[in-house]
Write a protein that holds these residues in place. Structure first.
Motif, PDB file in Angstrom:
ATOM      1  N   SER A   1      -2.702-130.706 -10.541  1.00  0.00           N
ATOM      2  CA  SER A   1      -4.044-131.024 -11.041  1.00  0.00           C
ATOM      3  C   SER A   1      -5.076-130.684  -9.983  1.00  0.00           C
ATOM      4  CB  SER A   1      -4.123-132.502 -11.432  1.00  0.00           C
ATOM      5  OG  SER A   1      -3.992-133.301 -10.281  1.00  0.00           O
ATOM      6  N   GLU A   2      -6.312-130.810 -10.350  1.00  0.00           N
ATOM      7  CA  GLU A   2      -7.415-130.518  -9.428  1.00  0.00           C
ATOM      8  C   GLU A   2      -7.866-131.788  -8.726  1.00  0.00           C
ATOM      9  OE1 GLU A   2      -8.613-127.469  -8.795  1.00  0.00           O
ATOM     10  OE2 GLU A   2      -7.063-126.672 -10.125  1.00  0.00           O
ATOM     11  N   GLY A   3      -6.973-132.467  -8.054  1.00  0.00           N
ATOM     12  CA  GLY A   3      -7.350-133.685  -7.335  1.00  0.00           C
ATOM     13  C   GLY A   3      -7.108-134.918  -8.172  1.00  0.00           C
ATOM     14  N   GLY A   4      -7.699-136.020  -7.747  1.00  0.00           N
ATOM     15  CA  GLY A   4      -7.499-137.284  -8.437  1.00  0.00           C
ATOM     16  C   GLY A   4      -6.632-138.199  -7.604  1.00  0.00           C
ATOM     17  N   ASP A   5      -6.575-139.451  -8.006  1.00  0.00           N
ATOM     18  CA  ASP A   5      -5.848-140.455  -7.242  1.00  0.00           C
ATOM     19  C   ASP A   5      -4.376-140.548  -7.608  1.00  0.00           C
ATOM     20  OD1 ASP A   5      -8.207-141.095  -6.026  1.00  0.00           O
ATOM     21  OD2 ASP A   5      -8.664-142.759  -7.361  1.00  0.00           O
ATOM     22  N   THR A   6      -3.997-140.087  -8.782  1.00  0.00           N
ATOM     23  CA  THR A   6      -2.630-140.246  -9.252  1.00  0.00           C
ATOM     24  C   THR A   6      -1.904-138.908  -9.178  1.00  0.00           C
ATOM     25  OG1 THR A   6      -3.390-141.946 -10.765  1.00  0.00           O
ATOM     26  CG2 THR A   6      -1.212-141.033 -11.167  1.00  0.00           C
ATOM     27  N   LEU A   7      -0.728-138.913  -8.572  1.00  0.00           N
ATOM     28  CA  LEU A   7       0.081-137.705  -8.492  1.00  0.00           C
ATOM     29  C   LEU A   7       0.995-137.624  -9.698  1.00  0.00           C
ATOM     30  CD1 LEU A   7       1.298-137.830  -4.766  1.00  0.00           C
ATOM     31  CD2 LEU A   7      -0.636-136.569  -5.691  1.00  0.00           C
ATOM     32  N   ASN A   8       1.064-136.442 -10.305  1.00  0.00           N
ATOM     33  CA  ASN A   8       2.083-136.258 -11.337  1.00  0.00           C
ATOM     34  C   ASN A   8       3.405-135.922 -10.635  1.00  0.00           C
ATOM     35  OD1 ASN A   8       2.284-133.431 -10.858  1.00  0.00           O
ATOM     36  ND2 ASN A   8       0.672-132.979 -12.323  1.00  0.00           N
ATOM     37  N   GLY A   9       4.462-135.741 -11.392  1.00  0.00           N
ATOM     38  CA  GLY A   9       5.777-135.500 -10.805  1.00  0.00           C
ATOM     39  C   GLY A   9       5.828-134.254  -9.944  1.00  0.00           C
ATOM     40  N   ASP A  10       5.176-133.178 -10.386  1.00  0.00           N
ATOM     41  CA  ASP A  10       5.169-131.943  -9.607  1.00  0.00           C
ATOM     42  C   ASP A  10       4.421-132.123  -8.288  1.00  0.00           C
ATOM     43  OD1 ASP A  10       6.583-130.724 -11.616  1.00  0.00           O
ATOM     44  OD2 ASP A  10       4.918-129.523 -12.364  1.00  0.00           O
ATOM     45  N   GLU A  11       3.290-132.812  -8.339  1.00  0.00           N
ATOM     46  CA  GLU A  11       2.513-133.039  -7.121  1.00  0.00           C
ATOM     47  C   GLU A  11       3.277-133.928  -6.144  1.00  0.00           C
ATOM     48  OE1 GLU A  11      -2.015-132.740  -8.820  1.00  0.00           O
ATOM     49  OE2 GLU A  11      -0.832-134.505  -9.308  1.00  0.00           O
ATOM     50  N   ALA A  12       3.970-134.935  -6.648  1.00  0.00           N
ATOM     51  CA  ALA A  12       4.777-135.796  -5.787  1.00  0.00           C
ATOM     52  C   ALA A  12       5.876-134.975  -5.108  1.00  0.00           C
ATOM     53  CB  ALA A  12       5.372-136.946  -6.601  1.00  0.00           C
ATOM     54  N   PHE A  13       6.492-134.053  -5.853  1.00  0.00           N
ATOM     55  CA  PHE A  13       7.514-133.180  -5.279  1.00  0.00           C
ATOM     56  C   PHE A  13       6.922-132.335  -4.158  1.00  0.00           C
ATOM     57  CE2 PHE A  13       9.265-128.869  -5.190  1.00  0.00           C
ATOM     58  CZ  PHE A  13      10.555-129.136  -4.767  1.00  0.00           C
ATOM     59  N   VAL A  14       5.762-131.734  -4.390  1.00  0.00           N
ATOM     60  CA  VAL A  14       5.124-130.893  -3.373  1.00  0.00           C
ATOM     61  C   VAL A  14       4.814-131.720  -2.125  1.00  0.00           C
ATOM     62  CG1 VAL A  14       3.018-129.594  -2.839  1.00  0.00           C
ATOM     63  CG2 VAL A  14       4.258-129.151  -4.972  1.00  0.00           C
ATOM     64  N   HIS A  15       4.314-132.934  -2.295  1.00  0.00           N
ATOM     65  CA  HIS A  15       4.032-133.804  -1.147  1.00  0.00           C
ATOM     66  C   HIS A  15       5.311-134.116  -0.364  1.00  0.00           C
ATOM     67  CE1 HIS A  15      -0.270-134.959  -1.404  1.00  0.00           C
ATOM     68  NE2 HIS A  15      -0.118-134.519  -2.644  1.00  0.00           N
ATOM     69  N   ARG A  16       6.397-134.406  -1.073  1.00  0.00           N
ATOM     70  CA  ARG A  16       7.677-134.687  -0.409  1.00  0.00           C
ATOM     71  C   ARG A  16       8.162-133.466   0.373  1.00  0.00           C
ATOM     72  NH1 ARG A  16       9.190-136.738  -5.344  1.00  0.00           N
ATOM     73  NH2 ARG A  16      10.730-135.081  -5.638  1.00  0.00           N
ATOM     74  N   MET A  17       8.034-132.274  -0.229  1.00  0.00           N
ATOM     75  CA  MET A  17       8.493-131.061   0.448  1.00  0.00           C
ATOM     76  C   MET A  17       7.656-130.780   1.685  1.00  0.00           C
ATOM     77  SD  MET A  17      11.189-130.016  -0.911  1.00  0.00           S
ATOM     78  CE  MET A  17      11.510-131.745  -1.135  1.00  0.00           C
ATOM     79  N   ARG A  18       6.351-130.991   1.601  1.00  0.00           N
ATOM     80  CA  ARG A  18       5.489-130.771   2.778  1.00  0.00           C
ATOM     81  C   ARG A  18       5.855-131.733   3.904  1.00  0.00           C
ATOM     82  NH1 ARG A  18       0.370-129.414  -0.676  1.00  0.00           N
ATOM     83  NH2 ARG A  18       0.464-127.145  -0.516  1.00  0.00           N
ATOM     84  N   ALA A  19       6.208-132.967   3.548  1.00  0.00           N
ATOM     85  CA  ALA A  19       6.573-133.954   4.566  1.00  0.00           C
ATOM     86  C   ALA A  19       7.936-133.631   5.183  1.00  0.00           C
ATOM     87  CB  ALA A  19       6.588-135.358   3.962  1.00  0.00           C
ATOM     88  N   ARG A  20       8.894-133.208   4.350  1.00  0.00           N
ATOM     89  CA  ARG A  20      10.246-132.950   4.843  1.00  0.00           C
ATOM     90  C   ARG A  20      10.386-131.596   5.524  1.00  0.00           C
ATOM     91  NH1 ARG A  20      13.542-134.471  -0.400  1.00  0.00           N
ATOM     92  NH2 ARG A  20      14.923-132.842   0.349  1.00  0.00           N
ATOM     93  N   HIS A  21       9.546-130.640   5.138  1.00  0.00           N
ATOM     94  CA  HIS A  21       9.644-129.272   5.668  1.00  0.00           C
ATOM     95  C   HIS A  21       8.252-128.779   6.055  1.00  0.00           C
ATOM     96  CE1 HIS A  21      13.829-129.021   4.325  1.00  0.00           C
ATOM     97  NE2 HIS A  21      13.421-129.639   3.232  1.00  0.00           N
ATOM     98  N   PRO A  22       7.657-129.341   7.120  1.00  0.00           N
ATOM     99  CA  PRO A  22       6.279-129.003   7.463  1.00  0.00           C
ATOM    100  C   PRO A  22       6.076-127.550   7.878  1.00  0.00           C
ATOM    101  CG  PRO A  22       7.261-130.389   9.162  1.00  0.00           C
ATOM    102  CD  PRO A  22       8.239-130.334   8.024  1.00  0.00           C
ATOM    103  N   ASN A  23       7.133-126.857   8.294  1.00  0.00           N
ATOM    104  CA  ASN A  23       6.995-125.460   8.732  1.00  0.00           C
ATOM    105  C   ASN A  23       7.192-124.459   7.606  1.00  0.00           C
ATOM    106  OD1 ASN A  23       6.503-126.329  11.352  1.00  0.00           O
ATOM    107  ND2 ASN A  23       8.696-126.393  11.818  1.00  0.00           N
TER     108      ASN A  23
END
Length: 169
Positions: free
Chosen positions: A88-110
């Protein structure tokens, strides 16, 4: 499932994930799906499970619980992760895909995350002559069904009767 996921995998069940890896010219596909649970399927509908999904799609299939380990293994030494995600274009609530992307960025920052949506849209927009013929046939059938419904509809008919006529045609 998203239309893009269905386009790539041919698989319709919810909570499934497709992992495609490419190293040089070697490309591998793995489909991760929910297992069979007859007691749960009474309420949620029948699931194919890994064996049924593999038979349907021709893709090597594993249980969904194995996805994180497989992805971490695939990303070891990788520089890029391309995701097909509904972001989505921002907002306070993450959908499932956005939550996945956040997890991947945290686990694999490089690892750089790149969106596959534009490429997939271009692929889906290109039709072979056989696909165009199938589209024309589907459109003609749909037009016949709607024409039949328009000729048949009368005051007092229920919507389900018209729907049944359209679907039958």
């Amino acid at each position: 499932q998203s239309p893009g996921f269905l386009y790539l995998s041919g698989y319709r069940e919810a909570d499934a994930t497709l992992l495609m890896t490419k190293k040089g010219s070697d490309v591998r596909w793995s489909l991760f799906v929910q297992g069979r649970s007859p007691a749960q399927e009474v309420w949620s509908g029948r699931r194919l499970g890994p064996a049924g999904a593999a038979e349907l799609t021709g893709i090597g299939t594993q249980l969904a619980s194995a996805f994180d380990l497989a992805l971490d293994s695939a990303l070891a030494g990788a520089s890029t992760l391309t995701v097909l995600a509904d972001l989505s274009e921002g907002g306070d609530t993450l959908n499932g895909d956005e939550a996945f992307v956040h997890r991947m960025r945290a686990r694999h920052p490089n690892v750089a995350l790149v969106g596959a949506n534009p490429v997939l849209a271009q692929l889906r927009g290109t039709k072979s002559p056989a696909e165009l013929e199938l589209l024309r046939k589907a459109i003609a059938i749909s037009m016949d069904a709607h024409r039949e419904a328009m000729l048949t509809v009368k005051p007092g008919m229920n919507e389900f009767e018209i729907q049944a006529l359209v679907e039958y045609t």
